[in-house]
Motif scaffolding. Structure first.
Motif, mmCIF file in Angstrom:
data_model
loop_
_atom_site.group_PDB
_atom_site.id
_atom_site.type_symbol
_atom_site.label_atom_id
_atom_site.label_comp_id
_atom_site.label_asym_id
_atom_site.label_seq_id
_atom_site.Cartn_x
_atom_site.Cartn_y
_atom_site.Cartn_z
ATOM 1 N N PRO A 45 0.810 -1.229 0.000
ATOM 2 C CA PRO A 45 0.000 0.000 0.000
ATOM 3 C C PRO A 45 0.838 1.271 0.000
ATOM 4 O O PRO A 45 0.469 2.251 -0.663
ATOM 5 N N PHE A 121 -10.002 -3.707 6.273
ATOM 6 C CA PHE A 121 -10.426 -2.340 5.948
ATOM 7 C C PHE A 121 -9.237 -1.384 6.022
ATOM 8 O O PHE A 121 -9.071 -0.516 5.166
ATOM 9 N N CYS A 122 -8.406 -1.570 7.031
ATOM 10 C CA CYS A 122 -7.225 -0.731 7.190
ATOM 11 C C CYS A 122 -6.251 -0.947 6.035
ATOM 12 O O CYS A 122 -5.735 0.020 5.459
ATOM 13 N N TYR A 123 -5.992 -2.197 5.689
ATOM 14 C CA TYR A 123 -4.993 -2.513 4.661
ATOM 15 C C TYR A 123 -5.454 -2.087 3.265
ATOM 16 O O TYR A 123 -4.703 -1.459 2.519
ATOM 17 N N PHE A 124 -6.680 -2.438 2.911
ATOM 18 C CA PHE A 124 -7.135 -2.235 1.541
ATOM 19 C C PHE A 124 -7.673 -0.829 1.281
ATOM 20 O O PHE A 124 -7.712 -0.399 0.126
ATOM 21 N N PHE A 125 -8.102 -0.131 2.321
ATOM 22 C CA PHE A 125 -8.697 1.185 2.089
ATOM 23 C C PHE A 125 -7.944 2.307 2.793
ATOM 24 O O PHE A 125 -7.502 3.268 2.153
ATOM 25 N N VAL A 126 -7.762 2.180 4.107
ATOM 26 C CA VAL A 126 -7.182 3.283 4.883
ATOM 27 C C VAL A 126 -5.758 3.590 4.454
ATOM 28 O O VAL A 126 -5.401 4.752 4.243
ATOM 29 N N GLY A 128 -4.167 3.093 1.645
ATOM 30 C CA GLY A 128 -4.093 3.736 0.343
ATOM 31 C C GLY A 128 -4.517 5.191 0.395
ATOM 32 O O GLY A 128 -3.856 6.060 -0.181
ATOM 33 N N VAL A 129 -5.608 5.471 1.102
ATOM 34 C CA VAL A 129 -6.107 6.846 1.198
ATOM 35 C C VAL A 129 -5.122 7.739 1.956
ATOM 36 O O VAL A 129 -4.787 8.839 1.511
ATOM 37 N N SER A 211 -6.699 10.289 8.636
ATOM 38 C CA SER A 211 -6.659 8.987 9.301
ATOM 39 C C SER A 211 -7.505 8.981 10.570
ATOM 40 O O SER A 211 -8.103 7.965 10.929
ATOM 41 N N LEU A 214 -11.018 8.459 9.461
ATOM 42 C CA LEU A 214 -11.233 7.103 8.975
ATOM 43 C C LEU A 214 -11.344 6.097 10.115
ATOM 44 O O LEU A 214 -11.841 4.979 9.911
#
Length: 256
Positions: A45, A121-126, A128-129, A211, A214
């Motif tokens: 990420p 959720f943290c790995y795939f979305f947070v 990256g954002v 963050s 999120l």
């Protein structure tokens, strides 16, 4: 008699802890040859948001070896977690009432699933954002080269933060089932929980607003999910005429 029973419980606890350690150790041995690949996967990420050609750095002498090993150990524990939880469940089961046994299994499964959902959720979305936001606003004169130890510490902190955050519905349901709080009290303290969520998010996440949002926003939403779950499943346990729990037929609580 009581001393013998206490010692037998200690022996059983020792045996089950040993089985947990062996299970994690076996998985770790299998994953050890792939430790570097696992770290690359964990770092993806961030690396995907850095300028092309950028690389991480290792300031510690043994960090290039030690950090991937820690990642492999973390993944090994995650893979072995169902077996670890089974051993814990097998140890405490004889001391539970029948209605508690029916409740614990769904709660253990739900809490495990929710924890991994939070990590995902943290790995795939947070990640990256957050990484995209941070490095897009970074001055162009800065050459970004994150340290692998700092990155690992950052990742573990956020994984734990989001994993625990996603446990909020389970925690709310347990508190209602135990009679510690009522649904009316939970709805009454909603404004305080919202403020507390943002305070916690400000403490455990990096010092950037994105963050924190999120983490705090899902925490507030999951609190509402917990209240809904408590309305549906938050019935109190079986009670006797005297207001005490009724143990299952055929034995007393705590008998092994």
């Amino acid at each position: 008699m009581m001393e013998d029973s206490f010692i037998s419980h200690l022996v059983e606890l020792r045996d089950r802890l040993l089985r947990m350690l062996i299970a994690v150790g076996v998985v770790f041995v299998v994953l050890f040859p792939f430790a570097s690949d696992l770290y690359d996967l964990l770092a993806y990420p961030m690396m995907s948001t850095l300028p092309e050609g950028s690389m991480m750095i290792a300031t510690g002498v043994v960090a290039p070896f030690l950090i991937p090993v820690k990642v492999a150990a973390m993944v090994a524990f995650a893979i072995a977690l169902p077996y670890v939880l089974y051993q814990a469940w097998a140890f405490v089961t004889p001391g539970l009432y029948a209605h508690e046994r029916r409740l614990v299994v769904p709660l253990v499964v739900a809490s495990t699933v929710l924890f991994f959902v939070g990590v995902a959720f943290c790995y795939f979305f947070v990640f990256g954002v957050v990484f995209d936001f941070v490095y897009k606003i970074a001055p162009k004169s800065i050459s970004v080269a994150p340290d692998i130890e700092n990155y690992f510490s950052f990742v573990i902190t956020l994984f734990l933060a989001f994993g625990v955050t996603f446990e909020v519905p389970v925690a709310v349901l347990i508190l209602v089932r135990m009679g510690v709080v009522t649904i009316e009290q939970l709805t009454g303290i909603r404004p305080y929980f919202i403020v507390g969520s943002f305070v916690v998010a400000a403490i455990v996440t990096p010092p950037d607003v994105l963050s924190q949002l999120l983490l705090a926003i899902p925490m507030c939403l999951l609190y509402e999910v917990g209240i809904i779950a408590a309305r549906m499943f938050g019935r109190p346990g079986q009670r006797g005429d005297g207001g005490e729990d009724v143990p299952e037929a055929g034995g007393e609580r705590g008998a092994r």
